[in-house]
Design a protein around this motif. Structure first.
Motif, PDB file in Angstrom:
ATOM      1  N   LEU A   1       0.729  -1.161   0.064  1.00  9.98           N
ATOM      2  CA  LEU A   1       0.048  -0.072   0.252  1.00  9.98           C
ATOM      3  C   LEU A   1       0.970   1.379  -0.074  1.00  9.98           C
ATOM      4  O   LEU A   1       0.473   2.388  -0.392  1.00  9.98           O
ATOM      5  CB  LEU A   1      -0.807  -0.034   1.339  1.00  9.98           C
ATOM      6  CG  LEU A   1      -1.972  -1.014   1.221  1.00  9.98           C
ATOM      7  CD1 LEU A   1      -2.901  -1.007   2.638  1.00  9.98           C
ATOM      8  CD2 LEU A   1      -2.940  -0.941   0.011  1.00  9.98           C
ATOM      9  N   ALA A   2       2.240   1.190   0.296  1.00  9.52           N
ATOM     10  CA  ALA A   2       2.885   2.321   0.509  1.00  9.52           C
ATOM     11  C   ALA A   2       3.361   3.188  -0.755  1.00  9.52           C
ATOM     12  O   ALA A   2       3.656   2.281  -1.711  1.00  9.52           O
ATOM     13  CB  ALA A   2       4.246   2.092   1.225  1.00  9.52           C
ATOM     14  N   PRO A   3       2.785   4.288  -1.076  1.00  9.10           N
ATOM     15  CA  PRO A   3       3.194   4.961  -2.201  1.00  9.10           C
ATOM     16  C   PRO A   3       4.559   5.115  -2.544  1.00  9.10           C
ATOM     17  O   PRO A   3       5.462   4.831  -1.541  1.00  9.10           O
ATOM     18  CB  PRO A   3       2.604   6.382  -2.152  1.00  9.10           C
ATOM     19  CG  PRO A   3       1.181   6.163  -0.979  1.00  9.10           C
ATOM     20  CD  PRO A   3       1.876   5.130  -0.112  1.00  9.10           C
ATOM     21  N   THR A   4       5.081   5.286  -3.551  1.00 12.67           N
ATOM     22  CA  THR A   4       6.455   5.433  -4.119  1.00 12.67           C
ATOM     23  C   THR A   4       7.124   6.381  -3.031  1.00 12.67           C
ATOM     24  O   THR A   4       6.743   7.532  -3.088  1.00 12.67           O
ATOM     25  CB  THR A   4       6.881   5.611  -5.401  1.00 12.67           C
ATOM     26  OG1 THR A   4       6.187   4.799  -6.334  1.00 12.67           O
ATOM     27  CG2 THR A   4       8.064   5.592  -5.769  1.00 12.67           C
ATOM     28  N   GLY A   5       8.402   6.130  -2.550  1.00  9.63           N
ATOM     29  CA  GLY A   5       9.099   6.935  -1.677  1.00  9.63           C
ATOM     30  C   GLY A   5       8.966   7.019  -0.121  1.00  9.63           C
ATOM     31  O   GLY A   5       9.366   7.565   0.580  1.00  9.63           O
ATOM     32  N   TYR A   6       7.481   6.182   0.071  1.00 12.46           N
ATOM     33  CA  TYR A   6       7.380   6.247   1.771  1.00 12.46           C
ATOM     34  C   TYR A   6       8.036   5.166   2.391  1.00 12.46           C
ATOM     35  O   TYR A   6       8.271   4.053   1.659  1.00 12.46           O
ATOM     36  CB  TYR A   6       5.614   6.070   1.661  1.00 12.46           C
ATOM     37  CG  TYR A   6       4.829   7.015   1.435  1.00 12.46           C
ATOM     38  CD1 TYR A   6       3.970   7.241   2.405  1.00 12.46           C
ATOM     39  CD2 TYR A   6       4.710   7.831   0.359  1.00 12.46           C
ATOM     40  CE1 TYR A   6       3.162   8.548   2.248  1.00 12.46           C
ATOM     41  CE2 TYR A   6       3.808   8.891   0.064  1.00 12.46           C
ATOM     42  CZ  TYR A   6       2.984   9.267   1.193  1.00 12.46           C
ATOM     43  OH  TYR A   6       2.235  10.217   1.079  1.00 12.46           O
ATOM     44  N   GLN A   7       8.359   5.621   3.571  1.00 11.87           N
ATOM     45  CA  GLN A   7       8.943   4.373   4.401  1.00 11.87           C
ATOM     46  C   GLN A   7       7.735   3.738   5.070  1.00 11.87           C
ATOM     47  O   GLN A   7       6.786   4.188   5.369  1.00 11.87           O
ATOM     48  CB  GLN A   7       9.688   5.041   5.400  1.00 11.87           C
ATOM     49  CG  GLN A   7      10.997   5.712   4.965  1.00 11.87           C
ATOM     50  CD  GLN A   7      12.054   5.840   5.534  1.00 11.87           C
ATOM     51  OE1 GLN A   7      12.306   5.321   6.867  1.00 11.87           O
ATOM     52  NE2 GLN A   7      13.162   6.750   5.413  1.00 11.87           N
ATOM     53  N   VAL A   8       8.034   2.329   5.542  1.00 13.55           N
ATOM     54  CA  VAL A   8       7.043   1.620   6.202  1.00 13.55           C
ATOM     55  C   VAL A   8       7.115   0.893   7.258  1.00 13.55           C
ATOM     56  O   VAL A   8       8.583   0.464   7.669  1.00 13.55           O
ATOM     57  CB  VAL A   8       6.705   0.437   5.262  1.00 13.55           C
ATOM     58  CG1 VAL A   8       5.569  -0.535   5.772  1.00 13.55           C
ATOM     59  CG2 VAL A   8       6.274   0.985   3.713  1.00 13.55           C
ATOM     60  N   ALA A   9       6.553   1.027   8.396  1.00 13.48           N
ATOM     61  CA  ALA A   9       6.707   0.272   9.741  1.00 13.48           C
ATOM     62  C   ALA A   9       5.346  -0.509  10.005  1.00 13.48           C
ATOM     63  O   ALA A   9       4.556  -0.272   9.707  1.00 13.48           O
ATOM     64  CB  ALA A   9       6.799   1.456  10.887  1.00 13.48           C
ATOM     65  N   TYR A  10       5.756  -1.894  10.376  1.00 15.94           N
ATOM     66  CA  TYR A  10       4.497  -2.652  10.477  1.00 15.94           C
ATOM     67  C   TYR A  10       5.022  -3.573  11.724  1.00 15.94           C
ATOM     68  O   TYR A  10       6.270  -3.992  11.861  1.00 15.94           O
ATOM     69  CB  TYR A  10       4.341  -3.645   9.370  1.00 15.94           C
ATOM     70  CG  TYR A  10       3.175  -4.775   9.603  1.00 15.94           C
ATOM     71  CD1 TYR A  10       1.992  -4.441   9.436  1.00 15.94           C
ATOM     72  CD2 TYR A  10       3.981  -5.961  10.143  1.00 15.94           C
ATOM     73  CE1 TYR A  10       1.240  -5.621  10.013  1.00 15.94           C
ATOM     74  CE2 TYR A  10       3.054  -7.207  10.268  1.00 15.94           C
ATOM     75  CZ  TYR A  10       1.554  -6.829  10.373  1.00 15.94           C
ATOM     76  OH  TYR A  10       0.784  -7.889  10.612  1.00 15.94           O
ATOM     77  N   ARG A  11       3.872  -3.870  12.640  1.00 19.38           N
ATOM     78  CA  ARG A  11       4.069  -4.934  13.714  1.00 19.38           C
ATOM     79  C   ARG A  11       2.780  -5.768  13.752  1.00 19.38           C
ATOM     80  O   ARG A  11       1.710  -5.215  13.688  1.00 19.38           O
ATOM     81  CB  ARG A  11       4.721  -4.263  14.830  1.00 19.38           C
ATOM     82  CG  ARG A  11       6.221  -3.513  14.892  1.00 19.38           C
ATOM     83  CD  ARG A  11       6.920  -5.097  15.017  1.00 19.38           C
ATOM     84  NE  ARG A  11       8.297  -4.461  15.131  1.00 19.38           N
ATOM     85  CZ  ARG A  11       9.101  -4.095  14.085  1.00 19.38           C
ATOM     86  NH1 ARG A  11       8.665  -4.098  12.817  1.00 19.38           N
ATOM     87  NH2 ARG A  11      10.368  -3.635  14.193  1.00 19.38           N
ATOM     88  N   THR A  12       2.982  -6.985  14.107  1.00 16.74           N
ATOM     89  CA  THR A  12       1.776  -7.932  14.060  1.00 16.74           C
ATOM     90  C   THR A  12       1.089  -7.753  15.547  1.00 16.74           C
ATOM     91  O   THR A  12       1.881  -7.681  16.710  1.00 16.74           O
ATOM     92  CB  THR A  12       2.233  -9.402  14.081  1.00 16.74           C
ATOM     93  OG1 THR A  12       2.822  -9.732  12.823  1.00 16.74           O
ATOM     94  CG2 THR A  12       1.013 -10.329  14.303  1.00 16.74           C
ATOM     95  N   ASN A  13      -0.324  -7.547  15.368  1.00 14.21           N
ATOM     96  CA  ASN A  13      -1.124  -7.713  16.678  1.00 14.21           C
ATOM     97  C   ASN A  13      -1.805  -8.834  17.017  1.00 14.21           C
ATOM     98  O   ASN A  13      -1.549  -9.431  18.205  1.00 14.21           O
ATOM     99  CB  ASN A  13      -2.220  -6.489  16.659  1.00 14.21           C
ATOM    100  CG  ASN A  13      -1.599  -5.123  16.752  1.00 14.21           C
ATOM    101  OD1 ASN A  13      -0.695  -4.988  17.331  1.00 14.21           O
ATOM    102  ND2 ASN A  13      -2.567  -4.257  16.445  1.00 14.21           N
ATOM    103  N   ALA A  14      -2.020  -9.534  16.139  1.00 15.76           N
ATOM    104  CA  ALA A  14      -3.148 -10.673  16.044  1.00 15.76           C
ATOM    105  C   ALA A  14      -2.530 -11.903  15.442  1.00 15.76           C
ATOM    106  O   ALA A  14      -2.253 -11.573  14.085  1.00 15.76           O
ATOM    107  CB  ALA A  14      -4.365 -10.481  15.901  1.00 15.76           C
ATOM    108  N   VAL A  15      -2.204 -13.035  15.814  1.00 15.50           N
ATOM    109  CA  VAL A  15      -1.931 -14.448  15.262  1.00 15.50           C
ATOM    110  C   VAL A  15      -3.100 -15.199  15.105  1.00 15.50           C
ATOM    111  O   VAL A  15      -3.830 -15.633  16.122  1.00 15.50           O
ATOM    112  CB  VAL A  15      -0.729 -15.167  15.671  1.00 15.50           C
ATOM    113  CG1 VAL A  15      -0.284 -16.152  14.996  1.00 15.50           C
ATOM    114  CG2 VAL A  15       0.477 -14.134  15.772  1.00 15.50           C
ATOM    115  N   THR A  16      -3.468 -15.777  13.711  1.00 16.68           N
ATOM    116  CA  THR A  16      -4.555 -16.499  13.702  1.00 16.68           C
ATOM    117  C   THR A  16      -4.165 -17.750  13.017  1.00 16.68           C
ATOM    118  O   THR A  16      -2.976 -18.258  12.609  1.00 16.68           O
ATOM    119  CB  THR A  16      -5.758 -16.042  12.750  1.00 16.68           C
ATOM    120  OG1 THR A  16      -5.270 -15.462  11.504  1.00 16.68           O
ATOM    121  CG2 THR A  16      -6.225 -14.624  13.573  1.00 16.68           C
TER     122      THR A  16
END
Length: 274
Positions: free
Chosen positions: A96-111
């Motif tokens: 989803l990140a547009p070109t040039g954006y930095q991304v941070a992600y962390r998991t909340n829920a594991v299914t």
């Protein structure tokens, strides 16, 4: 008009503002619960992550706070692998990140088949990514994503939140948020906490004020914009809270394209240095 029927969602200058007057520094932020990039059930289930990519780009926000973001889900990847566009090869935050954006992600829920969590997309450099578990019981896995952002020559702290479905859980989660801020955000540092607060009864603002956070409100005093459910929005579940910043604009994009992509609409806020 952008591809997919999305209008560019930038904010216009306030009425009567002098032409060419840049004014104080402005920061455009958006918060959006993307419902894991999929809508519907059974044979009617459809993949919306590609449309969401167009939507996030159209928001044109400097910081995008995302909830219910998948990094992987084996069953849905198999289900949609042979559709016209297909399941993305990368995690949804990166996709989803547009070109040039930095991304941070962390998991909340594991299914059983995968997981989901919070993400931050940023036009600005990011610091160390942190995650704090605020799950209140075993039936709802919830977390806070914390990322320092370099903006205007200083450190701005961003926290992506997705609180529980029960009011008592949300109250305890706000208490844990306050403890987290005290422990991990320097006193006096500018702070944005944004996300899906699931606060149907509009009862959390006093507790958030005790954390030193003010809710972003329309400066003209217009009613709080509703974001849920997306087809006929009634509840203002998605919010932006700030410290050291003031809100100069508040907006929710509407229309059939936005209504179909998620059960929430995105909320956009323009912020200025307080």
């Amino acid at each position: 008009m952008r591809p997919g029927g999305f209008r560019h969602s930038s904010f216009e200058a306030p009425p009567g503002a002098p032409a060419g007057d840049a004014g104080p520094a402005r920061l455009k932020v958006a918060t959006y619960n993307i419902h894991k990039g999929v809508r519907g059930v059974g044979p009617a289930k459809r993949l919306e992550i590609h449309n969401l990519g167009l939507g996030v780009e159209a928001l044109d926000a400097d910081l995008v706070f995302l909830q219910e973001v998948r990094h992987f889900h084996h069953r849905e990847a198999r289900q949609f692998d042979h559709t016209f566009f297909g399941w993305p090869d990368e995690g949804q935050a990166e996709f989803l990140a547009p070109t040039g954006y930095q991304v941070a992600y962390r998991t909340n829920a594991v299914t059983r088949h995968g997981e989901h969590g919070n993400a931050l997309l940023s036009r600005f450099p990011l610091g160390d990514i942190g995650h704090h578990d605020v799950s209140d019981h075993r039936f709802e896995q919830r977390g806070l994503l914390h990322v320092p952002v370099r903006w205007q020559g200083q450190e701005l702290h961003a926290v992506v939140a997705h609180l529980g479905l029960m009011h008592s859980s949300r109250v305890r989660q706000v208490q844990r948020l306050a403890e987290f801020i005290d422990a991990h955000v320097p006193a006096g540092a500018r702070l944005i906490v944004a996300g899906d607060f699931n606060d149907w009864g509009e009862r959390l603002d006093p507790a958030m004020r005790e954390c030193g956070l003010q809710r972003a409100e329309d400066p003209a005093g217009r009613p709080r914009p509703a974001t849920f459910p997306s087809r006929v929005p009634v509840f203002a579940l998605d919010r932006v809270y700030t410290r050291g910043l003031s809100c100069t604009r508040l907006k929710v994009p509407r229309g059939s394209s936005w209504a179909r992509m998620s059960d929430h609409l995105p909320l956009l806020a323009e912020l200025a240095l307080a």
